[in-house]
Write a protein that holds these residues in place. Structure first.
Motif, PDB file in Angstrom:
ATOM      1  N   GLU A  12     -75.085   3.366  33.849  1.00 57.85           N
ATOM      2  CA  GLU A  12     -74.706   4.979  33.673  1.00 57.85           C
ATOM      3  C   GLU A  12     -73.142   5.009  33.712  1.00 57.85           C
ATOM      4  O   GLU A  12     -72.574   5.852  32.743  1.00 57.85           O
ATOM      5  CB  GLU A  12     -75.223   5.635  34.875  1.00 57.85           C
ATOM      6  N   ASN A  13     -72.606   4.297  34.433  1.00 61.86           N
ATOM      7  CA  ASN A  13     -71.127   4.177  34.485  1.00 61.86           C
ATOM      8  C   ASN A  13     -70.363   3.629  33.400  1.00 61.86           C
ATOM      9  O   ASN A  13     -69.622   4.409  32.770  1.00 61.86           O
ATOM     10  CB  ASN A  13     -70.416   3.305  35.788  1.00 61.86           C
ATOM     11  N   ALA A  16     -70.926   6.350  30.590  1.00 58.61           N
ATOM     12  CA  ALA A  16     -70.194   7.621  30.923  1.00 58.61           C
ATOM     13  C   ALA A  16     -68.861   7.133  30.381  1.00 58.61           C
ATOM     14  O   ALA A  16     -68.294   7.746  29.807  1.00 58.61           O
ATOM     15  CB  ALA A  16     -69.996   7.774  32.508  1.00 58.61           C
TER      16      ALA A  16
END
Length: 113
Positions: A12-13, A16
């Protein structure tokens, strides 16, 4: 499973970061897919590859080079000096794109001309 959770958080990082850079969810997903495919073909872990890609995105844009070309160059450098790894290679390539070749020469024992 804590390991699985950590991997999801890291994914997810990275997503992002890709989304912030591309401003396009479909493009970010496509890059993640390409990262996974590239990692599957190499001895490098997806997480290492994803961090290298996130670090190389600005350099690829600045140099007007395809992102995966820089990633593959980073793979070659990392293979030539495993102690530096993909992150060290990505760092050295970012500096080289900006005109500073010191890091790439020193980290990967390249001779300056």
């Amino acid at each position: 499973n804590a390991l699985g959770f950590g991997l999801n958080v890291e994914m997810e990082n990275v997503k992002a970061q890709l989304l912030a850079f591309t401003k396009d969810g479909a493009k970010a997903d496509d890059i993640l897919r390409q990262i996974r495919e590239e990692a599957d073909k190499t001895p490098f872990a997806f997480q290492d590859m994803a961090r290298a890609v996130a670090g190389l995105m600005p350099a690829a844009r600045a140099a007007n080079e395809p992102l995966l070309d820089l990633v593959r160059t980073a793979e070659i450098l990392a293979a030539s000096n495993p102690a530096q790894g993909l992150e060290g290679a990505a760092f050295a390539l970012r500096e080289a794109v900006s005109g500073d070749f010191t890091s790439i020469i020193e980290r990967f024992n390249l001779l300056s001309v």
